[in-house]
Design a protein around this motif. Structure first.
Motif, mmCIF file in Angstrom:
data_model
loop_
_atom_site.group_PDB
_atom_site.id
_atom_site.type_symbol
_atom_site.label_atom_id
_atom_site.label_comp_id
_atom_site.label_asym_id
_atom_site.label_seq_id
_atom_site.Cartn_x
_atom_site.Cartn_y
_atom_site.Cartn_z
ATOM 1 N N ILE A 118 15.431 -22.113 15.699
ATOM 2 C CA ILE A 118 14.683 -21.000 15.117
ATOM 3 C C ILE A 118 13.441 -20.684 15.949
ATOM 4 N N ASP A 119 13.163 -19.413 16.100
ATOM 5 C CA ASP A 119 11.956 -18.957 16.779
ATOM 6 C C ASP A 119 10.746 -19.370 15.932
ATOM 7 N N PRO A 120 9.810 -20.121 16.488
ATOM 8 C CA PRO A 120 8.648 -20.518 15.702
ATOM 9 C C PRO A 120 7.897 -19.347 15.075
ATOM 10 N N ALA A 121 7.949 -18.184 15.710
ATOM 11 C CA ALA A 121 7.273 -17.016 15.145
ATOM 12 C C ALA A 121 7.880 -16.622 13.797
ATOM 13 N N ILE A 122 9.177 -16.871 13.615
ATOM 14 C CA ILE A 122 9.827 -16.568 12.346
ATOM 15 C C ILE A 122 9.327 -17.511 11.261
ATOM 16 N N VAL A 123 9.154 -18.770 11.614
ATOM 17 C CA VAL A 123 8.615 -19.730 10.643
ATOM 18 C C VAL A 123 7.220 -19.282 10.203
ATOM 19 N N ALA A 124 6.389 -18.909 11.144
ATOM 20 C CA ALA A 124 5.031 -18.467 10.826
ATOM 21 C C ALA A 124 5.035 -17.207 9.972
ATOM 22 N N ALA A 125 6.006 -16.326 10.212
ATOM 23 C CA ALA A 125 6.063 -15.054 9.477
ATOM 24 C C ALA A 125 6.312 -15.251 7.988
ATOM 25 N N ALA A 126 6.908 -16.376 7.626
ATOM 26 C CA ALA A 126 7.217 -16.607 6.214
ATOM 27 C C ALA A 126 5.961 -16.675 5.355
ATOM 28 N N LEU A 127 4.835 -16.991 5.955
ATOM 29 C CA LEU A 127 3.597 -17.112 5.191
ATOM 30 C C LEU A 127 2.930 -15.758 4.944
ATOM 31 N N ALA A 128 3.252 -14.765 5.763
ATOM 32 C CA ALA A 128 2.506 -13.503 5.763
ATOM 33 C C ALA A 128 2.433 -12.801 4.407
ATOM 34 N N PRO A 129 3.519 -12.714 3.613
ATOM 35 C CA PRO A 129 3.401 -12.002 2.333
ATOM 36 C C PRO A 129 2.401 -12.618 1.366
ATOM 37 N N LEU A 130 2.022 -13.883 1.574
ATOM 38 C CA LEU A 130 1.055 -14.514 0.675
ATOM 39 C C LEU A 130 -0.374 -14.046 0.953
ATOM 40 N N ALA A 131 -0.559 -13.155 1.936
ATOM 41 C CA ALA A 131 -1.866 -12.517 2.098
ATOM 42 C C ALA A 131 -2.221 -11.688 0.871
ATOM 43 N N ASP A 132 -1.203 -11.259 0.133
ATOM 44 C CA ASP A 132 -1.423 -10.560 -1.134
ATOM 45 C C ASP A 132 -1.526 -11.610 -2.238
ATOM 46 N N PRO A 133 -2.683 -11.761 -2.872
ATOM 47 C CA PRO A 133 -2.851 -12.810 -3.888
ATOM 48 C C PRO A 133 -1.973 -12.640 -5.108
ATOM 49 N N ARG A 134 -1.341 -11.472 -5.244
ATOM 50 C CA ARG A 134 -0.460 -11.254 -6.389
ATOM 51 C C ARG A 134 0.927 -11.841 -6.187
ATOM 52 N N ILE A 135 1.249 -12.249 -4.960
ATOM 53 C CA ILE A 135 2.581 -12.752 -4.652
ATOM 54 C C ILE A 135 2.617 -14.267 -4.871
ATOM 55 N N ASP A 136 3.654 -14.714 -5.579
ATOM 56 C CA ASP A 136 3.836 -16.140 -5.859
ATOM 57 C C ASP A 136 4.636 -16.844 -4.763
ATOM 58 N N ILE A 137 5.688 -16.144 -4.301
ATOM 59 C CA ILE A 137 6.630 -16.740 -3.355
ATOM 60 C C ILE A 137 6.906 -15.727 -2.248
ATOM 61 N N ALA A 138 6.881 -16.184 -1.012
ATOM 62 C CA ALA A 138 7.198 -15.326 0.133
ATOM 63 C C ALA A 138 8.510 -15.779 0.755
ATOM 64 N N THR A 139 9.201 -14.825 1.373
ATOM 65 C CA THR A 139 10.448 -15.152 2.056
ATOM 66 C C THR A 139 10.655 -14.157 3.192
ATOM 67 N N LEU A 140 11.836 -14.170 3.798
ATOM 68 C CA LEU A 140 12.123 -13.355 4.973
ATOM 69 C C LEU A 140 13.434 -12.598 4.815
#
Length: 258
Positions: A118-140
């Protein structure tokens, strides 16, 4: 994201941990986590990809002592968990409690242990949706390009609400069927999740839900109980390993990358 959802990186969880659930029980590829890929077990390659993504702490949540031994021999962190857990989510929850009883890690990324290239950038991208405090779970998710995937029930489709130009949006549903209908892209769900710590604790305490049992998709339990999931769109689909043929293919891919 829409204008009212645009948030700074400072809103992201400040101290995430990556946990990789792993056990030996695989019917199509026995002892899969220990499969040799260019001199290292597959689980060790997954561990290294997570470190390359920039996460300070990565550990393997092991269901078998042999996996823990292989991880530690490579200098990685491993923790033993109940071998009878029904899901990876339950396994990483136990591991999180054991590794961090003080609650220092505010989010956890659940990374599959069969994605050694897996491209490490994809792993890092999984965290991005949690920049919104209303989101409980992020995915890709990634666009479905191969038409054979549209009707393949093994390819899980994510129903995303995305306006033009957006790359992160709410996940409204997941299905093995080709949904939604009408013109527009279909999204291949990538089963990597980032949980806020409290969300993971709540999720594993919930009983299996009706749609989860119907579709055989664990993430529907969260949606049915009012938890909010968002997905980040990435350009490529990471290659997974489920069969001996997959293993040989990943060996060839990783040989070309060396």
């Amino acid at each position: 994201m829409t204008a009212d959802q645009t948030l700074s990186r400072s809103s992201l969880p400040s101290n995430p941990i990556v946990l990789i659930p792993s056990r030996l029980a695989s019917t199509r590829l026995p002892d899969k986590p220990l499969a040799d890929i260019h001199g290292q077990p597959m689980i060790v390659h997954c561990l290294r990809r997570a470190h390359e993504a920039g996460f300070a702490r990565v550990a393997v949540a092991c269901g078998d002592e042999a996996i823990a031994g292989a991880v530690r021999a490579a200098g990685g962190e491993a923790v033993m968990t109940d071998p009878n857990h029904p899901s990876g989510s339950d396994r990483i929850h136990e591991a999180l409690i054991k590794l961090d009883p003080e609650g220092r890690h505010d989010a956890v990324i659940n990374l599959q242990g069969d994605l050694p290239a897996i491209d490490p950038a994809i792993v890092a991208a999984a965290l991005a949706p949690l920049a919104d405090p209303r989101i409980d779970i992020a995915t890709l998710a990634t666009p479905i390009i191969d038409k054979h995937e549209i009707d393949d029930p093994n390819v899980v489709k994510a129903v995303l609400s995305l306006r033009p130009g957006e790359s992160i949006g709410p996940a409204l549903y997941f299905s093995r069927r080709p949904v939604p209908g009408g013109e527009g892209p279909l999204w291949h769900h990538i089963g990597i999740y980032a949980y806020r710590r409290a969300a993971l604790q709540r999720f594993v305490a919930l009983p299996p839900s009706p749609l989860e049992q119907r579709e055989k998709l664990e993430q529907l339990r969260a949606l049915e109980n009012g938890m909010r999931i968002a997905a980040a769109v990435v350009d490529t689909l990471p290659l997974g390993v489920d069969t001996p043929a997959d293993l040989e293919r990943i060996r060839q891919v990783m040989a070309a990358q060396r």
